[in-house]
Every structure is written in structure tokens, then in C-alpha cells.
Scaffold this motif. Structure first.
Motif, PDB file in Angstrom:
ATOM      1  N   GLY A  80       2.069   3.078   6.874  1.00  0.00           N
ATOM      2  CA  GLY A  80       0.999   4.008   6.556  1.00  0.00           C
ATOM      3  C   GLY A  80       0.820   5.139   7.549  1.00  0.00           C
ATOM      4  N   TYR A  81       1.414   4.998   8.724  1.00  0.00           N
ATOM      5  CA  TYR A  81       1.303   6.028   9.764  1.00  0.00           C
ATOM      6  C   TYR A  81       1.754   7.404   9.265  1.00  0.00           C
ATOM      7  CZ  TYR A  81       2.698   8.617  13.993  1.00  0.00           C
ATOM      8  OH  TYR A  81       2.886   9.573  14.955  1.00  0.00           O
ATOM      9  N   ILE A  82       2.785   7.434   8.451  1.00  0.00           N
ATOM     10  CA  ILE A  82       3.313   8.723   7.990  1.00  0.00           C
ATOM     11  C   ILE A  82       2.457   9.336   6.879  1.00  0.00           C
ATOM     12  CG2 ILE A  82       5.687   8.284   8.679  1.00  0.00           C
ATOM     13  CD1 ILE A  82       6.324   7.424   5.845  1.00  0.00           C
ATOM     14  N   PHE A  83       1.420   8.604   6.456  1.00  0.00           N
ATOM     15  CA  PHE A  83       0.505   9.140   5.436  1.00  0.00           C
ATOM     16  C   PHE A  83      -0.847   9.530   6.033  1.00  0.00           C
ATOM     17  CE2 PHE A  83       3.447   6.368   3.145  1.00  0.00           C
ATOM     18  CZ  PHE A  83       3.935   7.259   2.205  1.00  0.00           C
ATOM     19  N   GLN A  95      -5.669  -1.826   4.070  1.00  0.00           N
ATOM     20  CA  GLN A  95      -6.557  -2.668   4.866  1.00  0.00           C
ATOM     21  C   GLN A  95      -6.580  -2.244   6.339  1.00  0.00           C
ATOM     22  OE1 GLN A  95      -4.716  -6.459   4.072  1.00  0.00           O
ATOM     23  NE2 GLN A  95      -3.488  -6.393   5.942  1.00  0.00           N
ATOM     24  N   ASN A  96      -5.551  -1.520   6.777  1.00  0.00           N
ATOM     25  CA  ASN A  96      -5.496  -1.029   8.152  1.00  0.00           C
ATOM     26  C   ASN A  96      -6.116   0.357   8.294  1.00  0.00           C
ATOM     27  OD1 ASN A  96      -3.931  -3.304   8.185  1.00  0.00           O
ATOM     28  ND2 ASN A  96      -2.237  -2.436   9.321  1.00  0.00           N
ATOM     29  N   GLY A  97      -6.584   0.919   7.172  1.00  0.00           N
ATOM     30  CA  GLY A  97      -7.226   2.225   7.220  1.00  0.00           C
ATOM     31  C   GLY A  97      -6.347   3.398   6.846  1.00  0.00           C
ATOM     32  N   TRP A  98      -5.048   3.155   6.617  1.00  0.00           N
ATOM     33  CA  TRP A  98      -4.153   4.230   6.197  1.00  0.00           C
ATOM     34  C   TRP A  98      -4.353   4.537   4.709  1.00  0.00           C
ATOM     35  CZ3 TRP A  98      -2.316   6.138  10.469  1.00  0.00           C
ATOM     36  CH2 TRP A  98      -1.961   5.323  11.527  1.00  0.00           C
ATOM     37  N   PHE A  99      -4.173   5.790   4.325  1.00  0.00           N
ATOM     38  CA  PHE A  99      -4.278   6.186   2.916  1.00  0.00           C
ATOM     39  C   PHE A  99      -2.868   6.409   2.362  1.00  0.00           C
ATOM     40  CE2 PHE A  99      -8.589   6.877   4.228  1.00  0.00           C
ATOM     41  CZ  PHE A  99      -9.340   6.604   3.094  1.00  0.00           C
ATOM     42  N   ILE A 100      -2.436   5.518   1.483  1.00  0.00           N
ATOM     43  CA  ILE A 100      -1.075   5.495   0.955  1.00  0.00           C
ATOM     44  C   ILE A 100      -1.105   5.818  -0.541  1.00  0.00           C
ATOM     45  CG2 ILE A 100       0.985   4.037   0.653  1.00  0.00           C
ATOM     46  CD1 ILE A 100      -0.015   2.379   3.022  1.00  0.00           C
ATOM     47  N   PRO A 101      -0.152   6.608  -1.039  1.00  0.00           N
ATOM     48  CA  PRO A 101      -0.145   6.936  -2.471  1.00  0.00           C
ATOM     49  C   PRO A 101      -0.103   5.683  -3.344  1.00  0.00           C
ATOM     50  CG  PRO A 101       1.413   8.324  -1.299  1.00  0.00           C
ATOM     51  CD  PRO A 101       0.957   7.280  -0.327  1.00  0.00           C
ATOM     52  N   PHE A 120       4.244  -3.627   6.830  1.00  0.00           N
ATOM     53  CA  PHE A 120       3.967  -3.268   5.439  1.00  0.00           C
ATOM     54  C   PHE A 120       2.732  -4.008   4.908  1.00  0.00           C
ATOM     55  CE2 PHE A 120       8.475  -2.386   5.943  1.00  0.00           C
ATOM     56  CZ  PHE A 120       8.651  -1.191   5.269  1.00  0.00           C
ATOM     57  N   SER A 121       1.950  -4.559   5.780  1.00  0.00           N
ATOM     58  CA  SER A 121       0.822  -5.393   5.350  1.00  0.00           C
ATOM     59  C   SER A 121      -0.151  -4.611   4.468  1.00  0.00           C
ATOM     60  CB  SER A 121       0.078  -5.943   6.570  1.00  0.00           C
ATOM     61  OG  SER A 121      -0.452  -4.901   7.360  1.00  0.00           O
ATOM     62  N   GLY A 122      -0.594  -5.279   3.409  1.00  0.00           N
ATOM     63  CA  GLY A 122      -1.588  -4.695   2.519  1.00  0.00           C
ATOM     64  C   GLY A 122      -1.088  -3.616   1.589  1.00  0.00           C
ATOM     65  N   CYS A 146       1.033  -8.162   0.405  1.00  0.00           N
ATOM     66  CA  CYS A 146       1.785  -7.260  -0.465  1.00  0.00           C
ATOM     67  C   CYS A 146       1.818  -7.761  -1.908  1.00  0.00           C
ATOM     68  CB  CYS A 146       3.215  -7.096   0.053  1.00  0.00           C
ATOM     69  SG  CYS A 146       3.358  -6.074   1.531  1.00  0.00           S
ATOM     70  N   ASN A 147       2.210  -6.880  -2.801  1.00  0.00           N
ATOM     71  CA  ASN A 147       2.310  -7.184  -4.221  1.00  0.00           C
ATOM     72  C   ASN A 147       3.331  -8.287  -4.473  1.00  0.00           C
ATOM     73  OD1 ASN A 147       2.830  -7.058  -7.046  1.00  0.00           O
ATOM     74  ND2 ASN A 147       2.184  -4.920  -7.081  1.00  0.00           N
ATOM     75  N   ASP A 148       2.998  -9.223  -5.341  1.00  0.00           N
ATOM     76  CA  ASP A 148       3.926 -10.310  -5.669  1.00  0.00           C
ATOM     77  C   ASP A 148       5.252  -9.780  -6.205  1.00  0.00           C
ATOM     78  OD1 ASP A 148       2.160 -12.244  -4.861  1.00  0.00           O
ATOM     79  OD2 ASP A 148       1.400 -12.685  -6.874  1.00  0.00           O
ATOM     80  N   ALA A 149       5.237  -8.585  -6.813  1.00  0.00           N
ATOM     81  CA  ALA A 149       6.458  -8.008  -7.361  1.00  0.00           C
ATOM     82  C   ALA A 149       7.488  -7.702  -6.279  1.00  0.00           C
ATOM     83  CB  ALA A 149       6.135  -6.726  -8.129  1.00  0.00           C
TER      84      ALA A 149
END
Length: 213
Positions: A80-83, A95-101, A120-122, A146-149
């Protein structure tokens, strides 16, 4: 590349940053809201925070490492750092506060030796992570929440795999476990599995994390 060099190019849909680029400034692609695919070359040594801030349509990214730089540790070693921390249309707060698409489904990592804890958590939107052959070390809870997928649970019954790395198990795991085709084993991947009677580990395993068994 200079900070905000391509900022606001909403019509830009795809971008490739060549291997010749060694540094990427803060928010270089900030606000490229139409961007769906981005490739960052292996020549980059450091990425400033928020490279893709405001890129709310991203579906796939290829990056040499996770976070700010190779072998990084700490808060800026999360994808998420790069977002960045700023909210924008099409983003979801991690959950770490990053805003991801919310559209980001695929992350390809090409040149990293370790994933730090919770890298890659959350990231519930991501369905595929490609792990490079260079990776030898994986921290704890890299794919927590993370997503089960994201997890392959069919190749080795009862074992959670992410691109060939065993990172967990389900509660029914018991008996003989054949990991002959696994590329690596994450920390605590099989901890407390008291019903396992034997394990086969292949020659191609790049790393075995602490407390794996």
C-alpha cells in the motif's frame, strides 16, 4: 522520474517505466484515474510514497519490490505504500491505513529477496500475487486477511499456497503432506499441525520460515 511528472493524466490507461529509470519521485502518476495497467522496471532502486495515489482504476501492477525499496522493513514495506494514505475515488482503506484501488486484482513482483511481515495484509481485492524466483525469505502474516481467491487450496489438499509458497493450512490437515512441488514455506505455515505424520520437501524450495513446523 520527477515528482508528479505525469500527474492528472486521466486518459492514460497503461504505462511502462523502463529498466533504465533508477528513481521514481513522489506521486509521479498521481491522479491518473484511467490507468488500468502499470509496469515498473527492475532498474528502479527506490520508489517514493504515493506513486499510484489517485489511480483508482488500476487492475494490474508489475513492480520490482514491495514498498519503498528492496529488502525493506517497517511501515513502508507494505504494498500500500505506493498508493499512499490519501483517500481518492475507487480506493479502499486498508487495515494499515493505505488507500488501495478496489479494482487491483493482480500484483507481479519481479526482483525481490524478501517480503516483510504483513506485506500484503488486508488486501482483500487482490486475487493473484506472482512471487519472483529471487525470493528466499518471507515474514509473518504476509497474506493475513487477504481474499480467499488468492490462495490455491487444490494443488496440495489442506495447504494454502500463494504462487507455490506454502503459507498456511486448514484445520483438517493430517497424515502425509507432499510439498515436493512447493517453491517455499512461510513462517509458522504448519505450526500446531499435530496430526501430520510425514512431510516431503522438494529440492526447489527457496526458503523455509521460522517455526514452519
Amino acid at each position: 522520474l520527477s515528482s508528479y511528472m505525469f500527474s492528472g493524466l486521466s486518459g492514460l490507461t497503461s504505462v511502462t517505466i523502463p529498466d533504465s529509470v533508477t528513481n521514481i519521485g513522489n506521486g509521479t502518476l498521481h491522479g491518473c484515474s484511467g490507468l488500468t495497467n502499470a509496469i515498473v522496471g527492475k532498474g528502479v532502486a527506490k520508489i517514493d510514497q504515493g506513486l499510484f495515489s489517485g489511480c483508482g482504476s488500476l487492475e494490474s501492477i508489475t513492480i520490482p519490490f514491495v514498498g519503498r525499496e528492496r529488502d525493506n522493513a517497517g511501515y513502508d514495506s507494505h504494498v500500500g505504500y505506493i498508493f499512499g494514505y490519501g483517500d481518492y475515488p475507487g480506493s479502499e482503506k486498508n487495515q494499515n491505513g493505505w488507500f488501495i484501488p478496489s479494482t487491483l486484482a493482480t500484483v507481479v513482483v519481479t526482483d525481490e529477496t524478501r517480503f516483510d511481515s504483513g506485506a500484503f495484509s488486508g488486501c482483500k481485492q487482490i486475487a493473484k500475487v506472482a512471487i519472483p524466483d529471487t525470493l528466499t525469505n518471507m515474514g509473518t502474516n504476509v497474506f493475513y486477511g487477504c481474499n480467499d481467491a488468492l490462495f490455491d487450496t487444490t494443488s496440495v489438499p489442506g495447504v494454502k499456497l500463494v504462487d507455490g509458497w506454502a503459507i498456511g493450512h486448514d484445520k483438517t490437515l493430517s497424515g502425509d503432506v507432499d510439498l515436493g512441488g512447493a517453491r517455499g514455506i512461510g513462517p509458522s505455515a504448519f505450526s500446531m499441525c499435530s496430526d501430520i505424520t510425514s512431510v516431503v520437501i522438494g529440492e526447489n524450495v527457496a526458503g523455509i520460515g521460522p517455526y514452519a513446523f
